[in-house]
Every structure is written in C-alpha cells, then in structure tokens.
Design a protein around this motif. Sequence first.
Motif, PDB file in Angstrom:
ATOM      1  N   ALA A 191       6.941   9.273   3.062  1.00  0.00           N
ATOM      2  CA  ALA A 191       6.211   8.107   2.582  1.00  0.00           C
ATOM      3  C   ALA A 191       5.616   8.404   1.223  1.00  0.00           C
ATOM      4  O   ALA A 191       5.374   9.568   0.874  1.00  0.00           O
ATOM      5  CB  ALA A 191       5.104   7.718   3.564  1.00  0.00           C
ATOM      6  N   ILE A 192       5.385   7.336   0.459  1.00  0.00           N
ATOM      7  CA  ILE A 192       4.752   7.454  -0.846  1.00  0.00           C
ATOM      8  C   ILE A 192       3.753   6.323  -0.986  1.00  0.00           C
ATOM      9  O   ILE A 192       4.045   5.173  -0.657  1.00  0.00           O
ATOM     10  CB  ILE A 192       5.799   7.444  -1.984  1.00  0.00           C
ATOM     11  N   MET A 193       2.537   6.676  -1.457  1.00  0.00           N
ATOM     12  CA  MET A 193       1.517   5.667  -1.666  1.00  0.00           C
ATOM     13  C   MET A 193       1.817   4.930  -2.957  1.00  0.00           C
ATOM     14  O   MET A 193       2.111   5.565  -3.985  1.00  0.00           O
ATOM     15  CB  MET A 193       0.148   6.333  -1.725  1.00  0.00           C
ATOM     16  N   TRP A 194       1.712   3.598  -2.917  1.00  0.00           N
ATOM     17  CA  TRP A 194       2.164   2.795  -4.044  1.00  0.00           C
ATOM     18  C   TRP A 194       1.326   3.017  -5.297  1.00  0.00           C
ATOM     19  O   TRP A 194       1.847   3.086  -6.394  1.00  0.00           O
ATOM     20  CB  TRP A 194       2.161   1.323  -3.662  1.00  0.00           C
ATOM     21  N   SER A 195       0.013   3.142  -5.157  1.00  0.00           N
ATOM     22  CA  SER A 195      -0.850   3.241  -6.334  1.00  0.00           C
ATOM     23  C   SER A 195      -1.056   4.675  -6.802  1.00  0.00           C
ATOM     24  O   SER A 195      -1.124   4.943  -8.002  1.00  0.00           O
ATOM     25  CB  SER A 195      -2.200   2.594  -6.054  1.00  0.00           C
ATOM     26  N   THR A 196      -1.135   5.622  -5.870  1.00  0.00           N
ATOM     27  CA  THR A 196      -1.470   7.001  -6.244  1.00  0.00           C
ATOM     28  C   THR A 196      -0.256   7.919  -6.353  1.00  0.00           C
ATOM     29  O   THR A 196      -0.361   9.004  -6.912  1.00  0.00           O
ATOM     30  CB  THR A 196      -2.420   7.625  -5.213  1.00  0.00           C
TER      31      THR A 196
ATOM     32  N   SER B 278      -1.031  -2.771   4.766  1.00  0.00           N
ATOM     33  CA  SER B 278      -2.330  -2.542   5.372  1.00  0.00           C
ATOM     34  C   SER B 278      -3.131  -1.458   4.679  1.00  0.00           C
ATOM     35  O   SER B 278      -2.583  -0.426   4.276  1.00  0.00           O
ATOM     36  CB  SER B 278      -2.150  -2.150   6.846  1.00  0.00           C
ATOM     37  N   ASP B 279      -4.436  -1.683   4.570  1.00  0.00           N
ATOM     38  CA  ASP B 279      -5.327  -0.651   4.022  1.00  0.00           C
ATOM     39  C   ASP B 279      -5.338   0.588   4.914  1.00  0.00           C
ATOM     40  O   ASP B 279      -5.740   1.672   4.451  1.00  0.00           O
ATOM     41  CB  ASP B 279      -6.740  -1.207   3.887  1.00  0.00           C
ATOM     42  N   ARG B 280      -4.902   0.436   6.162  1.00  0.00           N
ATOM     43  CA  ARG B 280      -4.851   1.606   7.062  1.00  0.00           C
ATOM     44  C   ARG B 280      -3.894   2.671   6.517  1.00  0.00           C
ATOM     45  O   ARG B 280      -3.996   3.845   6.861  1.00  0.00           O
ATOM     46  CB  ARG B 280      -4.425   1.189   8.467  1.00  0.00           C
ATOM     47  N   LEU B 281      -2.982   2.269   5.660  1.00  0.00           N
ATOM     48  CA  LEU B 281      -2.041   3.237   5.107  1.00  0.00           C
ATOM     49  C   LEU B 281      -2.665   4.128   4.043  1.00  0.00           C
ATOM     50  O   LEU B 281      -2.020   5.044   3.536  1.00  0.00           O
ATOM     51  CB  LEU B 281      -0.815   2.521   4.541  1.00  0.00           C
ATOM     52  N   THR B 282      -3.908   3.888   3.693  1.00  0.00           N
ATOM     53  CA  THR B 282      -4.592   4.811   2.802  1.00  0.00           C
ATOM     54  C   THR B 282      -4.995   6.087   3.544  1.00  0.00           C
ATOM     55  O   THR B 282      -5.347   7.078   2.921  1.00  0.00           O
ATOM     56  CB  THR B 282      -5.849   4.170   2.198  1.00  0.00           C
TER      57      THR B 282
ATOM     58  N   ALA C  55       0.827  -1.201   0.000  1.00  0.00           N
ATOM     59  CA  ALA C  55       0.000   0.000   0.000  1.00  0.00           C
ATOM     60  C   ALA C  55       0.865   1.256   0.000  1.00  0.00           C
ATOM     61  O   ALA C  55       0.520   2.256  -0.624  1.00  0.00           O
ATOM     62  CB  ALA C  55      -0.913   0.012   1.220  1.00  0.00           C
ATOM     63  N   ALA C  56       1.990   1.189   0.693  1.00  0.00           N
ATOM     64  CA  ALA C  56       2.840   2.371   0.806  1.00  0.00           C
ATOM     65  C   ALA C  56       4.262   1.952   1.139  1.00  0.00           C
ATOM     66  O   ALA C  56       4.502   0.867   1.677  1.00  0.00           O
ATOM     67  CB  ALA C  56       2.326   3.306   1.890  1.00  0.00           C
ATOM     68  N   MET C  57       5.198   2.824   0.815  1.00  0.00           N
ATOM     69  CA  MET C  57       6.590   2.652   1.231  1.00  0.00           C
ATOM     70  C   MET C  57       7.051   3.934   1.887  1.00  0.00           C
ATOM     71  O   MET C  57       6.582   5.027   1.548  1.00  0.00           O
ATOM     72  CB  MET C  57       7.478   2.297   0.044  1.00  0.00           C
ATOM     73  N   GLY C  58       7.954   3.788   2.828  1.00  0.00           N
ATOM     74  CA  GLY C  58       8.406   4.964   3.556  1.00  0.00           C
ATOM     75  C   GLY C  58       9.880   4.894   3.895  1.00  0.00           C
ATOM     76  O   GLY C  58      10.521   3.850   3.741  1.00  0.00           O
TER      77      GLY C  58
END
Length: 129
Positions: free
Chosen positions: A50-55, A101-105, A32-35
């Motif tokens: 951090a950067i969101m993987w999809s957006t 985790s979806d919590r990272l959205t 979901a994300a990398m940081g």
Amino acid sequence: QVQLVESGGGLVQAGGSLRLSCAASGRTFSMAAMGWFRQAPGKEREFVAAIMWSTRITFHTDSVKGRFTISRDNTKNTVYLQMNSLNPEDTAVYYCAAGQSDRLTYASNWARRNEYDYWGQGTQVTVSS
C-alpha cells in the motif's frame, strides 16, 4: 466515484520481473491510500502493498519485501507495483484498490480489504518454474 484500471500482468519465468500499473480516474483527490492485493486459485485475497496518497509512505507484506516495490506517479494518477525475483508462489490475480477513509492513515488498517472502497478488475500474473 473512483475508477481503477490495471495493466501489466502476464507470463514470466521464475526469477523474472513484471511491472503492474493501476490508472485511477474520477474523484482521485478524495483518496487516502491505494494498495495491491492478490488472489491465488482456491485462496483468500491477500494484501501485498500500500501507498499513502499524500505522504507516499509505503508498506509491503513480509513475503514480498525486498522483491516488490509500490510507487506512485501523481502526474498520471497511476500506482505501480514493480515485481522482481518472481517465483511460482507469486502466481495470482493482482487487484488494485483505493480507499477514502481516514482510517487508512493508521498503519494497522493498510492491509485490511474492507478499508478499500474501489477495486480494479484484476490482472493475471503467472510465474512458471
């Protein structure tokens, strides 16, 4: 499982620049994300960016805004941290992290270490005055 390998650390003079890389392998499609986090001697590990993987939405902590930039190359499954105008207070071991985790959205979770499932081995950045 996701494996993370950092590179690019080193010794640099104050005012200089470094670019850190974090190559991800394994189940990267599930991220979901990398940081990036960092830990200075005797201090807690702290969030950097951090950067969101999809957006590709990014977030940087206040102390590095305008100096550091997180980015991503999907073709290489690699995340970068471009660090400019470095100062001695930036000296630390820098860690790459990935979370599923979806919590990272939710932006409120991006800086929380516990939300990240995988960590790299760390790379040392030393800034001399």
